[in-house]
Design an enzyme around this catalytic site. Structure first.
Site, PDB file in Angstrom:
ATOM      1  N   SER A   1      -0.741  -3.356  -3.918  1.00 38.82           N
ATOM      2  CA  SER A   1       0.022  -3.635  -2.700  1.00 38.82           C
ATOM      3  C   SER A   1      -0.319  -5.015  -2.148  1.00 38.82           C
ATOM      4  O   SER A   1       0.570  -5.782  -1.772  1.00 38.82           O
ATOM      5  CB  SER A   1      -0.282  -2.568  -1.644  1.00 38.82           C
ATOM      6  OG  SER A   1       0.339  -2.876  -0.410  1.00 38.82           O
TER       7      SER A   1
ATOM      8  N   TRP B   1       1.030  -7.730  -4.461  1.00 40.36           N
ATOM      9  CA  TRP B   1       2.495  -7.765  -4.377  1.00 40.36           C
ATOM     10  C   TRP B   1       2.947  -8.554  -3.147  1.00 40.36           C
ATOM     11  O   TRP B   1       3.941  -9.276  -3.197  1.00 40.36           O
ATOM     12  CB  TRP B   1       3.036  -6.341  -4.305  1.00 40.36           C
ATOM     13  CG  TRP B   1       4.529  -6.257  -4.185  1.00 40.36           C
ATOM     14  CD1 TRP B   1       5.447  -6.298  -5.203  1.00 40.36           C
ATOM     15  CD2 TRP B   1       5.290  -6.106  -2.984  1.00 40.36           C
ATOM     16  NE1 TRP B   1       6.728  -6.185  -4.711  1.00 40.36           N
ATOM     17  CE2 TRP B   1       6.659  -6.068  -3.346  1.00 40.36           C
ATOM     18  CE3 TRP B   1       4.955  -6.000  -1.630  1.00 40.36           C
ATOM     19  CZ2 TRP B   1       7.684  -5.930  -2.417  1.00 40.36           C
ATOM     20  CZ3 TRP B   1       5.976  -5.861  -0.696  1.00 40.36           C
ATOM     21  CH2 TRP B   1       7.320  -5.829  -1.091  1.00 40.36           C
ATOM     22  N   HIS B   2       2.215  -8.445  -2.051  1.00 38.93           N
ATOM     23  CA  HIS B   2       2.623  -9.121  -0.820  1.00 38.93           C
ATOM     24  C   HIS B   2       2.466 -10.634  -0.910  1.00 38.93           C
ATOM     25  O   HIS B   2       3.190 -11.361  -0.230  1.00 38.93           O
ATOM     26  CB  HIS B   2       1.826  -8.585   0.370  1.00 38.93           C
ATOM     27  CG  HIS B   2       2.379  -7.317   0.939  1.00 38.93           C
ATOM     28  ND1 HIS B   2       1.998  -6.070   0.498  1.00 38.93           N
ATOM     29  CD2 HIS B   2       3.297  -7.095   1.916  1.00 38.93           C
ATOM     30  CE1 HIS B   2       2.647  -5.144   1.176  1.00 38.93           C
ATOM     31  NE2 HIS B   2       3.450  -5.729   2.030  1.00 38.93           N
ATOM     32  N   GLY B   3       1.522 -11.111  -1.691  1.00 40.96           N
ATOM     33  CA  GLY B   3       1.360 -12.552  -1.773  1.00 40.96           C
ATOM     34  C   GLY B   3       0.309 -12.958  -2.791  1.00 40.96           C
ATOM     35  O   GLY B   3      -0.572 -12.174  -3.149  1.00 40.96           O
TER      36      GLY B   3
END
Length: 382
Positions: A310, A313-315
């Site tokens: 997670s 995936w966000h950055g």
């Protein structure tokens, strides 16, 4: 934000919705694919990524063509997952790897395709569910419409093919209700964006290391809590506009936020925050790793790995890895507490306040590079 431009509404949303409503069922999927490709190229051009836009659109068509090879338990499904992960890694994490290893030359930031994190997860979902036999082979045109549906292409929610296609084949025929609810939802999203998120951005968008060095604890806490509200209103605004836009077509997208900051524990927070991502992580990372039906140490590892995914995936950055670990640790602590004290309950108010405090404190990792975040916490503690 693409959704707050006149071009989005006048060039794409309204013309596409009207044409969709007036077209036959056999034409509608191709219509959505055409508008989606045009949408991607147009807004890539406005962000100075026009040199790569056409090549990125070819990725969509390659994915659509390759998906025709998917069968239950087929090696092609696994290849499809691998190629999607490779594409995401090359585009989104190449510069991150260069920064870490100092090997190679950074690409221009405009090389990052719009919404690659969202549509890559939809590619993976389709390949995995075809492998599992959850999805039967559909029509090529329906899959094109699914991956090119521009209201959710760049900001989610993350769709599921088996949930989207029935709405595509049988959209709502109540034009007046769809227009009313869709426009209302879009307006709500724009209000969240302009009246709340942008106002909070004025408070949170200028904190630098020098400010942290001179600020007191109360100021630092105020800043990080304001950022927590800003990111909620900003991101939920995108989801509102995407869901409202889809409603103009008579298509319903899944909800993405459901009062997450009112939840009383971290598990419930993640069931109400970015719901489509939470479902995706559960179904395609946590459960394949073994879920919660393993030995305690393995379950802890599964939770950490899932939240690391997670975060990444966000950055692309060490701070996002730290943010994922933060939430992984919170989920593990909550799980261990429930197992150790199954009968002991905490006051709902205290439980909510603790969850709210810890979630918002974690936004420091999300909003700053790792070095600045460490300095922030050092100042907060000392």
């Amino acid at each position: 934000m693409i959704f707050n431009t006149a071009a989005y509404y006048l060039l794409f949303l309204l013309p596409a919705a009207i044409c969709f409503r007036l077209s036959s069922a056999s034409v509608r999927p191709f219509l959505l694919a055409a508008f989606g490709a045009a949408f991607f190229i147009y807004f890539a051009h406005t962000l100075n990524a026009h040199r790569f836009a056409a090549a990125c659109v070819l990725i969509f068509f390659w994915e659509a063509w390759f998906s025709r090879l998917y069968r239950e338990r087929s090696i092609f499904c696994l290849i499809g997952v691998v190629q999607s992960v490779v594409i995401l890694s090359v585009f989104k994490y190449y510069n991150f790897s260069v920064d870490l290893t100092h090997v190679g030359k950074r690409w221009p930031q405009a090389f990052l395709p719009l919404g690659i994190s969202f549509f890559t997860f939809e590619f993976i979902h389709y390949a995995v569910d075809r492998y599992r036999g959850v999805i039967k082979e559909g029509r090529f045109r329906d899959y094109l419409a699914f991956i090119f549906f521009f209201p959710s292409m760049v900001a989610g929610p993350i769709k599921r093919y088996q949930e989207f296609v029935p709405h595509l084949e049988h959209p709502s025929e109540d034009w007046f209700t769809d227009l009313n609810r869709g426009a209302t939802r879009i307006l709500a999203g724009l209000v969240k964006k302009f009246a709340l998120a942008d106002l909070l951005t004025a408070l949170t968008g200028h904190l630098v290391r020098a400010d942290i060095a001179t600020a007191n604890r109360l100021t630092l806490l105020f800043w990080v809590f304001a950022y927590g509200q800003q990111i909620y209103f900003d991101f939920s605004a995108y989801s509102d506009i995407a869901i409202g836009s889809a409603r103009l077509f008579g298509i319903k997208l899944p909800e993405n936020f459901d009062w997450p900051y009112l939840q009383r524990n971290i598990s419930d927070f993640w069931r109400h925050w970015h719901i489509s991502l939470s479902r995706w992580l559960t179904d395609y990372v946590f459960i394949p790793l073994g879920g919660s039906r393993r030995k305690p140490a393995r379950v802890i590892a599964n939770l950490l790995i899932t939240m690391l995914v997670s975060g990444i995936w966000h950055g692309a950055g060490l701070n996002f890895i730290a943010w994922g670990l933060w939430h992984g640790i919170l989920l593990i602590a909550h799980r261990l507490w429930r197992q150790r004290f199954p009968e002991r309950s905490i006051s709902p108010t205290i439980s909510w306040a603790l969850t709210f405090f810890l979630v918002n404190l974690g936004w420091a990792f999300f909003s700053m590079d790792l070095s600045t975040a460490r300095f922030f916490f050092a100042r907060l503690l000392t």
